[in-house]
Design a protein around this motif. Structure first.
Motif, short mmCIF file in Angstrom:
data_model
loop_
_atom_site.label_atom_id
_atom_site.label_comp_id
_atom_site.label_asym_id
_atom_site.label_seq_id
_atom_site.Cartn_x
_atom_site.Cartn_y
_atom_site.Cartn_z
N LEU A 89 25.18 63.10 -8.10
CA LEU A 89 25.59 61.76 -8.48
C LEU A 89 24.91 61.39 -9.78
O LEU A 89 23.73 61.63 -9.99
CB LEU A 89 25.17 60.76 -7.42
N ASP A 90 25.70 60.84 -10.57
CA ASP A 90 25.15 60.41 -11.86
C ASP A 90 24.57 59.01 -11.70
O ASP A 90 25.29 58.06 -11.42
CB ASP A 90 26.26 60.42 -12.91
N GLN A 91 23.28 58.94 -11.81
CA GLN A 91 22.65 57.63 -11.66
C GLN A 91 22.33 57.06 -13.05
O GLN A 91 21.85 57.77 -13.92
CB GLN A 91 21.36 57.76 -10.86
N ASP A 92 22.61 55.81 -13.13
CA ASP A 92 22.35 55.12 -14.40
C ASP A 92 20.90 54.68 -14.41
O ASP A 92 20.48 53.83 -13.65
CB ASP A 92 23.28 53.91 -14.54
N THR A 93 20.11 55.33 -15.23
CA THR A 93 18.69 55.01 -15.30
C THR A 93 18.39 53.97 -16.38
O THR A 93 17.27 53.56 -16.55
CB THR A 93 17.87 56.27 -15.58
N SER A 94 19.41 53.60 -17.14
CA SER A 94 19.15 52.61 -18.18
C SER A 94 19.07 51.22 -17.55
O SER A 94 19.72 50.92 -16.57
CB SER A 94 20.24 52.65 -19.24
N SER A 95 18.23 50.41 -18.14
CA SER A 95 18.06 49.06 -17.61
C SER A 95 19.19 48.17 -18.13
O SER A 95 19.76 48.43 -19.18
CB SER A 95 16.70 48.52 -17.99
N PRO A 96 19.46 47.13 -17.43
CA PRO A 96 20.52 46.23 -17.87
C PRO A 96 20.12 45.57 -19.19
O PRO A 96 18.94 45.40 -19.49
CB PRO A 96 20.63 45.21 -16.75
N PRO A 97 21.11 45.21 -20.04
CA PRO A 97 20.80 44.58 -21.33
C PRO A 97 20.02 43.28 -21.12
O PRO A 97 20.31 42.51 -20.22
CB PRO A 97 22.15 44.31 -21.96
N VAL A 98 19.04 43.10 -21.97
CA VAL A 98 18.19 41.92 -21.89
C VAL A 98 18.79 40.87 -22.82
O VAL A 98 19.10 41.14 -23.98
CB VAL A 98 16.74 42.25 -22.32
N ALA A 99 18.96 39.68 -22.33
CA ALA A 99 19.48 38.59 -23.15
C ALA A 99 18.40 38.15 -24.14
O ALA A 99 17.28 37.85 -23.75
CB ALA A 99 19.88 37.42 -22.27
N VAL A 100 18.76 38.18 -25.41
CA VAL A 100 17.82 37.79 -26.46
C VAL A 100 17.97 36.28 -26.69
O VAL A 100 19.06 35.79 -26.94
CB VAL A 100 18.10 38.57 -27.75
N SER A 101 16.88 35.59 -26.62
CA SER A 101 16.90 34.14 -26.81
C SER A 101 16.95 33.83 -28.30
O SER A 101 16.21 34.39 -29.11
CB SER A 101 15.64 33.52 -26.20
N ARG A 102 17.81 32.92 -28.66
CA ARG A 102 17.93 32.50 -30.06
C ARG A 102 17.11 31.24 -30.32
O ARG A 102 17.10 30.74 -31.43
CB ARG A 102 19.39 32.25 -30.39
N ARG A 103 16.46 30.77 -29.32
CA ARG A 103 15.69 29.54 -29.43
C ARG A 103 14.65 29.63 -30.55
O ARG A 103 14.54 28.71 -31.36
CB ARG A 103 15.04 29.19 -28.10
N PRO A 104 13.86 30.71 -30.67
CA PRO A 104 12.87 30.77 -31.75
C PRO A 104 13.52 30.72 -33.13
O PRO A 104 12.98 30.10 -34.05
CB PRO A 104 12.15 32.10 -31.53
N LEU A 105 14.68 31.34 -33.28
CA LEU A 105 15.36 31.31 -34.58
C LEU A 105 15.85 29.90 -34.90
O LEU A 105 15.73 29.44 -36.05
CB LEU A 105 16.54 32.28 -34.58
N VAL A 106 16.39 29.22 -33.93
CA VAL A 106 16.87 27.85 -34.14
C VAL A 106 15.70 26.93 -34.47
O VAL A 106 15.77 26.12 -35.40
CB VAL A 106 17.65 27.34 -32.90
N LEU A 107 14.61 27.07 -33.73
CA LEU A 107 13.44 26.24 -34.00
C LEU A 107 12.87 26.51 -35.40
O LEU A 107 12.46 25.59 -36.11
CB LEU A 107 12.37 26.46 -32.93
N ALA A 108 12.85 27.78 -35.78
CA ALA A 108 12.35 28.12 -37.12
C ALA A 108 13.26 27.53 -38.19
O ALA A 108 12.79 27.02 -39.22
CB ALA A 108 12.26 29.63 -37.28
N GLY A 109 14.57 27.57 -37.97
CA GLY A 109 15.50 26.99 -38.93
C GLY A 109 15.34 25.49 -39.06
O GLY A 109 15.33 24.94 -40.16
N VAL A 110 15.19 24.81 -37.94
CA VAL A 110 15.00 23.36 -37.96
C VAL A 110 13.68 23.02 -38.64
O VAL A 110 13.60 22.09 -39.44
CB VAL A 110 15.06 22.79 -36.52
N ALA A 111 12.64 23.76 -38.32
CA ALA A 111 11.33 23.51 -38.95
C ALA A 111 11.40 23.74 -40.46
O ALA A 111 10.86 22.96 -41.24
CB ALA A 111 10.26 24.39 -38.32
N GLY A 112 12.08 24.79 -40.87
CA GLY A 112 12.23 25.08 -42.30
C GLY A 112 13.00 23.97 -43.01
O GLY A 112 12.65 23.56 -44.12
N PHE A 113 14.05 23.48 -42.37
CA PHE A 113 14.83 22.39 -42.94
C PHE A 113 13.97 21.14 -43.08
O PHE A 113 14.01 20.46 -44.10
CB PHE A 113 16.06 22.10 -42.06
#
Length: 141
Positions: free
Chosen positions: A2-26
């Motif tokens: 049996l072929d087992q999938d050993t890869s982990s599920p994709p991790v959701a990357v949070s965009r919150r730090p990018l948005v906060l950095a953009g707002v702070a820069g503005f």
């Protein structure tokens, strides 16, 4: 096998730090732009124009006074560049008054001198008073 999938599920990357950095820069950029605008100092530009007007007027030199019964004073009485310097002084004084009303008295005095010179009426006591007043104002500027 049996072929087992050993890869982990994709991790959701949070965009919150990018948005906060953009707002702070503005926000920081807006504050810096506001400070630069506030420090541009319109009053300083008006004072610089008034001083330049005074320098041009002082370079015109003494205004001639006609002798009673003497020949009329001609257009070249101010010497080379005199009329141009007086015109420059008038324009600079007007520019200073437009930017800051504190320079209106200088603009009016230089205008009075200019009217006397342009009319070639060097015997006009009012024009000479305007000249003395303008030089007095220049001494305080």
């Amino acid at each position: 096998m049996l072929d087992q999938d050993t890869s982990s599920p994709p991790v959701a990357v949070s965009r919150r730090p990018l948005v906060l950095a953009g707002v702070a820069g503005f926000a920081v950029g807006s504050v810096v732009l506001g400070l630069l605008w506030a420090l541009s100092d319109v009053e300083g530009a008006a004072t610089a124009d008034a001083r330049a007007a005074c320098a041009a007027l002082e370079r015109v030199g003494e205004l001639p006074r006609p002798e009673p019964g003497g020949p009329p004073i001609g257009r070249n009485a101010l010497g080379p560049g005199g009329l141009s310097r007086l015109a420059a002084a008038k324009e600079l004084a007007e520019a200073a008054a437009e930017l800051d009303s504190a320079h209106e008295e200088l603009a009016e005095a230089v205008d009075g001198v200019s009217r006397m010179v342009m009319s070639l009426n060097y015997g006009d006591a009012s024009g000479h008073r305007h000249y003395a007043n303008a030089l007095s104002i220049c001494g305080r500027t």
